[in-house]
Design a protein around this motif. Structure first.
Motif, short mmCIF file in Angstrom:
data_model
loop_
_atom_site.label_atom_id
_atom_site.label_comp_id
_atom_site.label_asym_id
_atom_site.label_seq_id
_atom_site.Cartn_x
_atom_site.Cartn_y
_atom_site.Cartn_z
N LEU A 136 0.57 -0.98 -0.09
CA LEU A 136 -0.29 0.11 0.14
C LEU A 136 0.68 0.95 0.04
CD1 LEU A 136 -3.02 -0.63 2.59
CD2 LEU A 136 -3.10 -0.74 -0.25
N GLU A 137 1.51 1.23 0.65
CA GLU A 137 2.89 2.64 0.82
C GLU A 137 3.51 2.76 -0.23
OE1 GLU A 137 3.27 4.17 3.73
OE2 GLU A 137 2.31 3.41 4.99
N ALA A 138 3.63 2.09 -1.40
CA ALA A 138 4.33 1.58 -2.37
C ALA A 138 3.47 2.15 -3.38
CB ALA A 138 5.33 0.68 -3.05
N MET A 139 2.86 1.91 -3.48
CA MET A 139 1.04 2.60 -3.87
C MET A 139 0.99 3.94 -3.94
SD MET A 139 -1.58 -0.12 -4.15
CE MET A 139 -2.66 0.69 -5.73
N VAL A 140 1.21 4.47 -2.97
CA VAL A 140 0.83 5.85 -2.84
C VAL A 140 2.04 6.71 -3.40
CG1 VAL A 140 0.22 7.25 -0.43
CG2 VAL A 140 -0.33 5.17 -0.75
N ARG A 141 2.77 6.06 -2.78
CA ARG A 141 4.56 6.93 -3.35
C ARG A 141 3.99 7.27 -4.81
NH1 ARG A 141 7.42 4.03 0.45
NH2 ARG A 141 7.51 2.35 -1.32
N GLN A 142 3.64 6.08 -5.87
CA GLN A 142 3.55 6.02 -6.93
C GLN A 142 2.15 6.91 -7.51
OE1 GLN A 142 3.31 1.04 -7.81
NE2 GLN A 142 4.52 2.44 -9.48
N MET A 143 1.63 7.02 -6.73
CA MET A 143 0.47 7.89 -7.28
C MET A 143 0.88 9.13 -7.07
SD MET A 143 -2.61 6.13 -4.97
CE MET A 143 -3.30 4.72 -5.03
N CYS A 144 1.61 9.29 -5.93
CA CYS A 144 2.12 11.10 -5.49
C CYS A 144 4.11 11.28 -6.23
CB CYS A 144 2.95 10.61 -4.14
SG CYS A 144 1.43 11.18 -2.93
N ASP A 145 3.86 10.31 -7.75
CA ASP A 145 5.33 10.37 -8.70
C ASP A 145 6.83 10.59 -7.72
OD1 ASP A 145 4.02 10.45 -10.84
OD2 ASP A 145 3.13 12.19 -10.60
N GLY A 172 -6.88 13.54 3.73
CA GLY A 172 -7.74 12.02 3.14
C GLY A 172 -7.55 11.73 1.37
N TYR A 173 -7.38 12.43 0.84
CA TYR A 173 -7.13 11.67 -0.70
C TYR A 173 -6.15 12.03 -1.47
CZ TYR A 173 -8.02 16.27 -2.41
OH TYR A 173 -8.34 18.18 -2.42
N LEU A 174 -6.43 11.26 -2.73
CA LEU A 174 -5.28 12.08 -3.62
C LEU A 174 -5.75 11.62 -4.91
CD1 LEU A 174 -2.15 9.75 -2.91
CD2 LEU A 174 -2.26 12.31 -3.03
N SER A 175 -5.78 12.46 -6.04
CA SER A 175 -6.73 12.45 -7.01
C SER A 175 -5.46 11.82 -8.36
CB SER A 175 -6.84 13.69 -7.81
OG SER A 175 -7.73 14.49 -6.63
N LEU A 176 -6.14 11.42 -8.76
CA LEU A 176 -5.57 10.90 -10.60
C LEU A 176 -5.91 10.75 -11.75
CD1 LEU A 176 -4.76 6.50 -8.54
CD2 LEU A 176 -3.57 8.55 -9.07
N PRO A 177 -5.13 10.85 -13.30
CA PRO A 177 -5.31 11.22 -13.87
C PRO A 177 -6.90 10.10 -14.51
CG PRO A 177 -3.34 10.83 -13.79
CD PRO A 177 -3.90 10.38 -13.00
N GLY A 178 -8.01 10.63 -15.28
CA GLY A 178 -9.14 10.16 -15.73
C GLY A 178 -10.38 9.97 -14.38
N GLY A 179 -10.29 11.48 -13.31
CA GLY A 179 -11.47 11.36 -12.59
C GLY A 179 -10.78 10.88 -11.78
N ILE A 180 -10.05 9.74 -11.39
CA ILE A 180 -10.13 8.87 -10.31
C ILE A 180 -9.77 9.57 -9.54
CG2 ILE A 180 -8.59 6.52 -9.46
CD1 ILE A 180 -8.34 6.52 -12.85
N ARG A 181 -10.68 8.98 -7.35
CA ARG A 181 -10.32 10.36 -6.24
C ARG A 181 -10.15 9.01 -6.05
NH1 ARG A 181 -14.51 13.57 -3.57
NH2 ARG A 181 -14.77 11.29 -2.68
N VAL A 182 -8.66 8.61 -4.53
CA VAL A 182 -8.06 7.61 -3.97
C VAL A 182 -8.07 8.39 -2.68
CG1 VAL A 182 -6.56 5.86 -2.86
CG2 VAL A 182 -6.64 6.46 -6.12
N GLY A 183 -9.46 7.59 -1.62
CA GLY A 183 -9.65 8.11 -0.22
C GLY A 183 -8.45 7.33 0.42
N LEU A 184 -7.48 7.52 1.74
CA LEU A 184 -6.18 6.63 2.50
C LEU A 184 -6.66 7.04 3.63
CD1 LEU A 184 -4.32 8.29 3.17
CD2 LEU A 184 -3.78 9.02 0.33
#
Length: 320
Positions: free
Chosen positions: A74-83, A96-108
């Motif tokens: 999970l930590e590795a995924m979050v680092r990738q999401m944050c480039d 409590g969230y991150l935004s990805l391309p294509g309108g995807i929202r990630v709650g964490l």
């Protein structure tokens, strides 16, 4: 009194998970997801919990998968999401969230670091909730009709509990109002980078303000973009209400959403009550799913009915 109207979501598209998301997921989870077919239902959320089975939300139903991810994954995924730069996304993560391309929202969520009552960081990520945006057309004709019948004299507030489809409905209405033989100039204030998804068609008369703080986005949409309709999501706080009232001085109707089960629940919030008393909204539209699928039920309460219940003491206000 409230009016109940039913509508079927007619144009949900066959769905596969977007490539931008598949590139972030561990290979063993991707391999399990490869077996999912659109005929089994539209995937709305992918939930990942440290040390627990992953799960899909499919048209309101929870479907458990076999894959169990570790905290390191999970930590590795979050680092990738944050480039690779958690610092650059620290404000969003703290909310409590991150935004990805294509309108995807990630709650964490995980372990919060708090200073002076404010979250300044989140560590030991425990859960990710990846919300996939819907891409629909022909959904929300009722709300479009309300906006046009009010002829710019009042907006519409859509309410429902989380996960029912408020953001999808906002997108659909924005697209329909900005198309056809008599399109409106629509400004979408997309604070978190998800509301503007699927509004890229060249024929749409839409301006998307991505990443702007809501107050500033509303001001720009009203004063400099000369919008005929402003769209934003998730109103609730007093500060947001003040921003809406400032934009309303320009006379531009607002289409917005808020979390809630009923009109009475909405108007117990100081900010939303202030907006009602300022006559910002001409109608309140509650939505819910019937049977968890693509059949929707709208409950429409007009401003006059809401006023009458307020004058009677508020006990009779209902969104049903």
């Amino acid at each position: 009194m409230a009016t109940v109207i039913r509508e079927r979501e007619a144009c949900a598209q066959a769905q596969t998970l977007p490539e931008v998301l598949l590139a972030l997921l561990p290979w063993r989870l991707c391999r399990e997801l490869e077996g999912w077919r659109p005929a089994q239902g539209r995937i709305e959320e992918l939930r990942l919990r440290r040390g627990r089975r992953a799960a899909l939300t499919v048209e309101g139903r929870t479907c458990l998968l076999d894959t169990v991810l570790s905290g390191d994954e999970l930590e590795a995924m979050v680092r990738q999401m944050c480039d690779g730069s958690l610092y650059a996304h620290r404000d969003a993560i703290a909310k409590g969230y991150l935004s990805l391309p294509g309108g995807i929202r990630v709650g964490l969520c995980g372990r919060a670091s708090v200073e002076d009552g404010q979250v300044i960081g989140v560590y030991d990520i425990a859960s990710l909730n990846i919300r996939l945006p819907g891409r629909h057309r022909g959904f929300g004709a009722l709300v479009c009709r309300l906006l046009r019948e009010q002829a710019g004299c009042g907006g519409v507030l859509i309410y429902a509990p989380p996960g029912v489809g408020k953001t999808t409905l906002l997108r659909c209405v924005a697209a329909q109002m900005a198309s056809g033989d008599d399109p409106w100039r629509v400004a979408v204030v997309d604070t978190r980078g998800e509301l503007g998804f699927s509004l890229e068609e060249p024929s749409l008369t839409v301006d998307v303000l991505t990443g702007y703080p809501r107050a500033l986005g509303l001001e720009i949409a009203a004063r400099t973009m000369n919008a005929q309709l402003i769209v934003c999501d998730e109103l609730g706080g007093v500060e947001e209400a003040e921003a809406v009232l400032a934009a309303q001085n320009c006379g531009v109707p607002l289409l917005a959403s808020a979390h809630g089960e009923s009109v009475s629940g909405l108007l117990r919030r100081t900010g939303l009550l202030a907006l009602h008393r300022a006559r910002v909204f001409g109608a309140y539209v509650g939505i819910r799913r019937r049977g968890g699928g693509r059949d929707y039920e709208y409950t429409v309460t007009d401003r006059e009915a809401t006023d009458g219940n307020l004058q009677a003491g508020g006990n009779g206000i209902t969104g049903r």
